[in-house]
Write a protein that holds these residues in place. Structure first.
Motif, PDB file in Angstrom:
ATOM      1  N   MET A 104       0.828  -1.207   0.000  1.00 23.06           N
ATOM      2  CA  MET A 104       0.000   0.000   0.000  1.00 23.06           C
ATOM      3  C   MET A 104       0.863   1.258   0.000  1.00 23.06           C
ATOM      4  SD  MET A 104      -3.042  -1.059   2.685  1.00 23.06           S
ATOM      5  CE  MET A 104      -3.803   0.558   2.534  1.00 23.06           C
ATOM      6  N   ALA A 105       1.943   1.235   0.785  1.00 25.44           N
ATOM      7  CA  ALA A 105       2.822   2.404   0.850  1.00 25.44           C
ATOM      8  C   ALA A 105       3.481   2.687  -0.497  1.00 25.44           C
ATOM      9  CB  ALA A 105       3.895   2.182   1.924  1.00 25.44           C
ATOM     10  N   LEU A 106       3.845   1.629  -1.234  1.00 22.74           N
ATOM     11  CA  LEU A 106       4.451   1.837  -2.550  1.00 22.74           C
ATOM     12  C   LEU A 106       3.461   2.484  -3.516  1.00 22.74           C
ATOM     13  CD1 LEU A 106       6.534  -1.436  -3.072  1.00 22.74           C
ATOM     14  CD2 LEU A 106       7.333   0.830  -2.426  1.00 22.74           C
ATOM     15  N   PHE A 107       2.203   2.054  -3.462  1.00 24.22           N
ATOM     16  CA  PHE A 107       1.193   2.681  -4.313  1.00 24.22           C
ATOM     17  C   PHE A 107       0.983   4.149  -3.928  1.00 24.22           C
ATOM     18  CE2 PHE A 107      -0.118  -1.726  -5.258  1.00 24.22           C
ATOM     19  CZ  PHE A 107      -0.237  -1.627  -6.641  1.00 24.22           C
ATOM     20  N   VAL A 108       0.945   4.412  -2.626  1.00 27.51           N
ATOM     21  CA  VAL A 108       0.749   5.785  -2.156  1.00 27.51           C
ATOM     22  C   VAL A 108       1.894   6.684  -2.610  1.00 27.51           C
ATOM     23  CG1 VAL A 108       0.672   7.233  -0.088  1.00 27.51           C
ATOM     24  CG2 VAL A 108      -0.703   5.157  -0.191  1.00 27.51           C
ATOM     25  N   ILE A 109       3.125   6.218  -2.418  1.00 21.72           N
ATOM     26  CA  ILE A 109       4.287   7.037  -2.778  1.00 21.72           C
ATOM     27  C   ILE A 109       4.386   7.197  -4.287  1.00 21.72           C
ATOM     28  CG2 ILE A 109       6.802   7.176  -2.636  1.00 21.72           C
ATOM     29  CD1 ILE A 109       5.206   7.701  -0.043  1.00 21.72           C
ATOM     30  N   SER A 110       4.052   6.153  -5.026  1.00 15.88           N
ATOM     31  CA  SER A 110       4.070   6.271  -6.496  1.00 15.88           C
ATOM     32  C   SER A 110       3.073   7.317  -6.965  1.00 15.88           C
ATOM     33  CB  SER A 110       3.748   4.909  -7.125  1.00 15.88           C
ATOM     34  OG  SER A 110       4.714   3.953  -6.768  1.00 15.88           O
ATOM     35  N   ALA A 111       1.902   7.344  -6.339  1.00 13.35           N
ATOM     36  CA  ALA A 111       0.901   8.357  -6.699  1.00 13.35           C
ATOM     37  C   ALA A 111       1.391   9.757  -6.357  1.00 13.35           C
ATOM     38  CB  ALA A 111      -0.411   8.062  -5.986  1.00 13.35           C
ATOM     39  N   LEU A 112       2.071   9.894  -5.216  1.00 16.65           N
ATOM     40  CA  LEU A 112       2.556  11.211  -4.804  1.00 16.65           C
ATOM     41  C   LEU A 112       3.682  11.721  -5.701  1.00 16.65           C
ATOM     42  CD1 LEU A 112       2.607  10.832  -0.902  1.00 16.65           C
ATOM     43  CD2 LEU A 112       1.117  12.324  -2.224  1.00 16.65           C
ATOM     44  N   LEU A 113       4.544  10.819  -6.170  1.00 17.81           N
ATOM     45  CA  LEU A 113       5.738  11.236  -6.888  1.00 17.81           C
ATOM     46  C   LEU A 113       5.552  11.308  -8.400  1.00 17.81           C
ATOM     47  CD1 LEU A 113       8.509   9.267  -4.928  1.00 17.81           C
ATOM     48  CD2 LEU A 113       7.870  11.667  -4.677  1.00 17.81           C
ATOM     49  N   PHE A 114       4.719  10.446  -8.939  1.00 23.57           N
ATOM     50  CA  PHE A 114       4.707  10.284 -10.396  1.00 23.57           C
ATOM     51  C   PHE A 114       3.384  10.652 -11.065  1.00 23.57           C
ATOM     52  CE2 PHE A 114       7.656   6.907  -8.797  1.00 23.57           C
ATOM     53  CZ  PHE A 114       8.823   7.544  -9.156  1.00 23.57           C
ATOM     54  N   PHE A 115       2.345  10.946 -10.301  1.00 24.53           N
ATOM     55  CA  PHE A 115       1.047  11.224 -10.909  1.00 24.53           C
ATOM     56  C   PHE A 115       0.570  12.619 -10.509  1.00 24.53           C
ATOM     57  CE2 PHE A 115       1.236   6.614 -10.655  1.00 24.53           C
ATOM     58  CZ  PHE A 115       0.858   6.249 -11.947  1.00 24.53           C
ATOM     59  N   PRO A 116      -0.031  13.340 -11.454  1.00 28.24           N
ATOM     60  CA  PRO A 116      -0.594  14.658 -11.113  1.00 28.24           C
ATOM     61  C   PRO A 116      -1.914  14.482 -10.359  1.00 28.24           C
ATOM     62  CG  PRO A 116      -0.966  14.171 -13.436  1.00 28.24           C
ATOM     63  CD  PRO A 116      -0.123  13.047 -12.893  1.00 28.24           C
ATOM     64  N   ILE A 117      -1.934  14.854  -9.104  1.00 28.15           N
ATOM     65  CA  ILE A 117      -3.123  14.697  -8.270  1.00 28.15           C
ATOM     66  C   ILE A 117      -3.469  16.026  -7.612  1.00 28.15           C
ATOM     67  CG2 ILE A 117      -2.815  12.238  -7.787  1.00 28.15           C
ATOM     68  CD1 ILE A 117      -1.411  12.956  -5.220  1.00 28.15           C
ATOM     69  N   ARG A 118      -4.708  16.143  -7.192  1.00 28.00           N
ATOM     70  CA  ARG A 118      -5.162  17.372  -6.541  1.00 28.00           C
ATOM     71  C   ARG A 118      -4.518  17.520  -5.157  1.00 28.00           C
ATOM     72  NH1 ARG A 118     -11.410  17.791  -6.276  1.00 28.00           N
ATOM     73  NH2 ARG A 118     -11.090  15.791  -5.203  1.00 28.00           N
ATOM     74  N   GLU A 119      -4.523  18.738  -4.666  1.00 26.76           N
ATOM     75  CA  GLU A 119      -3.925  19.011  -3.373  1.00 26.76           C
ATOM     76  C   GLU A 119      -4.662  18.287  -2.250  1.00 26.76           C
ATOM     77  OE1 GLU A 119      -1.261  20.361  -0.638  1.00 26.76           O
ATOM     78  OE2 GLU A 119      -1.144  20.463  -2.839  1.00 26.76           O
ATOM     79  N   GLU A 120      -6.007  18.186  -2.354  1.00 26.82           N
ATOM     80  CA  GLU A 120      -6.787  17.487  -1.328  1.00 26.82           C
ATOM     81  C   GLU A 120      -6.414  16.013  -1.270  1.00 26.82           C
ATOM     82  OE1 GLU A 120      -7.992  19.335  -3.678  1.00 26.82           O
ATOM     83  OE2 GLU A 120      -8.938  21.080  -2.726  1.00 26.82           O
TER      84      GLU A 120
END
Length: 268
Positions: free
Chosen positions: A23-39
């Protein structure tokens, strides 16, 4: 890797660490490599902090319980580094832990036995996993549902995480609450899940208080074995006494027969 390492890596808390590492790897991958909203970023950062806290707590307990602390640190130093919160790229070091646990699970045949023999640890691992899942789903769904309402007071990821934590704990401060119908349905579901979660916690505490410790169980088993040995010895003594009694009765009968025969010979 010796047998003790296999047992430690197949315990329920190690399996929980495996799931949370993924789960942590998915979370960090989303934070580092994907454009996501601030919320959404705020929710993911909060979840990463919760997961890192569980990692550090587990590693600290294992270090305290370890017989050879130097060997433990030599083996798990990279896990401590990977568990430092707020430094997201370090979480990719958890890949080594994931691979190690997967290899142990593949080579171990006692996975189910380890889970059944460590029921208290299994309960703790289940509670922590459910807590992370409820925080993730509750905050994400509530932010998605309430984000479109102009009257909503759950507007940021931090608000959603705080609301989810307070709702799961069944405290309900009232500073943040859903205003839409869908949000109220989600809140009702989270409240029911929180009540069930704390029911598991109270059951675990009760079992810890009332159930005997391992030393008490070992003492009871030793006493039972001693009683069985005494019963076997007593039975053997009774059998010997029965044999002696039979032999003595036979000897007495022979004496009676001999005495009667001698009397007959003496009579004219």
């Amino acid at each position: 890797m010796n047998r003790n390492d296999n047992k430690n890596d197949t315990k329920p808390m190690s399996l929980l660490s495996l799931i949370l590492s993924v789960m942590a790897l998915f979370v960090i991958s989303a934070l580092l490599f994907f454009p996501i909203r601030e919320e959404t970023r705020q929710i993911l950062i909060g979840l990463d902090f919760v997961i890192c806290t569980i990692f550090i707590l587990q590693l600290s307990i294992d270090l305290i319980r370890s017989a050879n602390k130097r060997l433990f640190m030599k083996k798990h130093w990279i896990d401590f580094i990977a568990s430092v919160p707020m430094i997201e790229p370090l979480r990719f070091a958890r890949i080594f832990h994931i691979l190690r646990v997967i290899l142990v699970i593949r080579s171990s045949r006692s996975l189910v036995k380890q889970i059944l023999n460590n029921r208290k640890e299994t309960t703790i691992a289940s509670i922590l996993l459910l807590l992370v899942i409820l925080l993730t789903l509750g905050s994400s769904v509530m932010l998605f549902v309430e984000g479109h309402s102009p009257d909503a007071n759950i507007k940021t990821g931090a608000d959603a995480l705080w609301w989810a934590l307070v709702t799961i704990s069944t405290v309900g401060y009232g500073d943040h609450f859903p205003v839409t119908t869908a949000g109220k349905i989600v809140a009702s579901t989270i409240i029911l899940c929180g009540v069930g979660l704390f029911g598991m916690i109270s059951g675990l505490i009760t079992s810890v208080i009332t159930s005997p410790s391992k030393q008490q169980t070992l003492k009871a088993e030793q006493k039972e074995k001693q009683m069985m040995v005494l019963l076997e010895q007593q039975q053997a003594i009774l059998q010997r006494l029965e044999k002696l009694e039979r032999k003595m009765s036979k000897d007495i009968d022979k004496l009676h027969i001999n005495s009667s025969s001698e009397q007959q010979k003496r009579e004219p």
